[in-house]
Scaffold this motif. Sequence first.
Motif, PDB file in Angstrom:
ATOM      1  N   GLY A 350       0.811  -1.201   0.000  1.00 18.15           N
ATOM      2  CA  GLY A 350       0.000   0.000   0.000  1.00 18.15           C
ATOM      3  C   GLY A 350       0.846   1.252   0.000  1.00 18.15           C
ATOM      4  N   PHE A 351       0.172   2.374  -0.092  1.00 14.99           N
ATOM      5  CA  PHE A 351       0.858   3.661  -0.054  1.00 14.99           C
ATOM      6  C   PHE A 351      -0.115   4.719   0.451  1.00 14.99           C
ATOM      7  CE2 PHE A 351      -0.851   3.100  -4.323  1.00 14.99           C
ATOM      8  CZ  PHE A 351      -1.487   4.310  -4.584  1.00 14.99           C
ATOM      9  N   ILE A 352       0.385   5.932   0.618  1.00 17.92           N
ATOM     10  CA  ILE A 352      -0.395   7.042   1.158  1.00 17.92           C
ATOM     11  C   ILE A 352      -0.415   8.179   0.148  1.00 17.92           C
ATOM     12  CG2 ILE A 352      -0.429   8.849   2.939  1.00 17.92           C
ATOM     13  CD1 ILE A 352      -1.339   6.146   3.968  1.00 17.92           C
ATOM     14  N   VAL A 353      -1.553   8.856   0.044  1.00 14.25           N
ATOM     15  CA  VAL A 353      -1.656  10.087  -0.733  1.00 14.25           C
ATOM     16  C   VAL A 353      -2.060  11.198   0.229  1.00 14.25           C
ATOM     17  CG1 VAL A 353      -2.805  11.302  -2.616  1.00 14.25           C
ATOM     18  CG2 VAL A 353      -2.279   8.871  -2.848  1.00 14.25           C
ATOM     19  N   ALA A 354      -1.246  12.236   0.325  1.00 17.59           N
ATOM     20  CA  ALA A 354      -1.530  13.370   1.207  1.00 17.59           C
ATOM     21  C   ALA A 354      -1.819  14.603   0.363  1.00 17.59           C
ATOM     22  CB  ALA A 354      -0.343  13.636   2.132  1.00 17.59           C
ATOM     23  N   THR A 355      -2.888  15.302   0.713  1.00 16.04           N
ATOM     24  CA  THR A 355      -3.261  16.529   0.011  1.00 16.04           C
ATOM     25  C   THR A 355      -3.176  17.698   0.977  1.00 16.04           C
ATOM     26  OG1 THR A 355      -4.756  15.309  -1.446  1.00 16.04           O
ATOM     27  CG2 THR A 355      -5.044  17.694  -1.345  1.00 16.04           C
ATOM     28  N   PHE A 356      -2.356  18.668   0.619  1.00 20.30           N
ATOM     29  CA  PHE A 356      -2.161  19.863   1.430  1.00 20.30           C
ATOM     30  C   PHE A 356      -2.958  20.993   0.789  1.00 20.30           C
ATOM     31  CE2 PHE A 356       1.487  17.113   1.703  1.00 20.30           C
ATOM     32  CZ  PHE A 356       1.753  17.056   3.063  1.00 20.30           C
TER      33      PHE A 356
END
Length: 402
Positions: A350-356
């Motif tokens: 898996g992986f992570i997507v971060a939105t700033f």
Amino acid sequence: MVAVAWRSLLPVIIISAFIVYEERVSFPSCKHLPDTTNHPGEHIGNEDGSPEDLTVMMVANLLLLGSDAGFVNLYFRDYYMSKFFMKSFQSLKPDMLLVLGDVSAKGSELSRSKWLSVFHQFDRLLGPFLELPLHVILGDRDVGECCDLDAKSVNWVARNFPGLDSSGCGAFEISNISFVSLNAVALLCGNNKLRFGVEKVVERESVDLQMKTKSTAETKDESGMSRELSYGFGWRENAMTSGSGPVLVLHFPLYRPGNTYSREGSAFKSTIHPSGHSLNFVESSNLSGSGPYDLSQTVPPNATEYIFQALKPRIIFSAHTHEFSDHTHPDGTREVTVPAMTWNARDDPGFIVATFRGNISAVSVTYCSVARESDILIVYTCTLVLFIILVIVSNTPQLKDF
């Protein structure tokens, strides 16, 4: 005749179904995570992003083998991982890629020529991501444990990744979002030259952050004239509030007291060891279970406190454990641990997507998983069995008329 015609179409049907399955299984499955920290008056959700938003895809623990990779890794695992990266790029449209360490499975043992094969393998996997801003930090498998930590070797590896200094740290700003990456391996290593280099980076960033805050923080005195607020520059006197600093990325998770909120485990499920650590069900495999450091290792408490005091991070992203974790520290700072992105470590990468989102301090985090290796192997096996049955039927006169 109808049976014969139908039987002749079966191979085409099976191949077409397999191609459709392979295409669909290459897309990640993503789920938005609720924010675990307190941000009064702020709301972030799945609303349409604005042009000012920064979307960052974060992966960790690729555990590449380079020239030592066998047939299965080169022609099966690497093939699918490159497809996962391609489809993730197409569907999520990130602005940047962060790799949180352990690019190599045995980097600390590799010669420079073998490291070059790892870099080539890394480039093949990333594909379209090479067109985006890229930042890679160093993990324990990349540089080794404390007794083997060599400043020259670390410097050589760091030079081959963009944005890292000689100590394996980095600082950059993109879309008005500040990032600081630390060589967390060195923070475990006592009176080591590299550790002193990391501490200098932390001190420098702390001073820079406080100077920026001082230059923008003004109040009005009673006469209406503006005056600047005074701040001390030493990290122990840091007057910045929690969460007002940069985004911090590092390989090892920070130390976590047992009385804070934590949601752990792949797909939000895990087996909790009595020690409080989340255990990966594939942790006992030869590759994922071995290595310079135990998977439960964290940055020591004193170094953790030092980082919090100096940087006041907005949010923290770490890796190393192979497991996903969403944790809130006592001061309210959120730390998201990125799971392993390889079948060499777990069946469900898996992986992570971060939105700033511009000036909003909260960060939107999405957890994405890719196909299980076991599921794909089952499909391969079923497809092979069907083909064998078709070949047997086609070459057995007694069965041709059925």
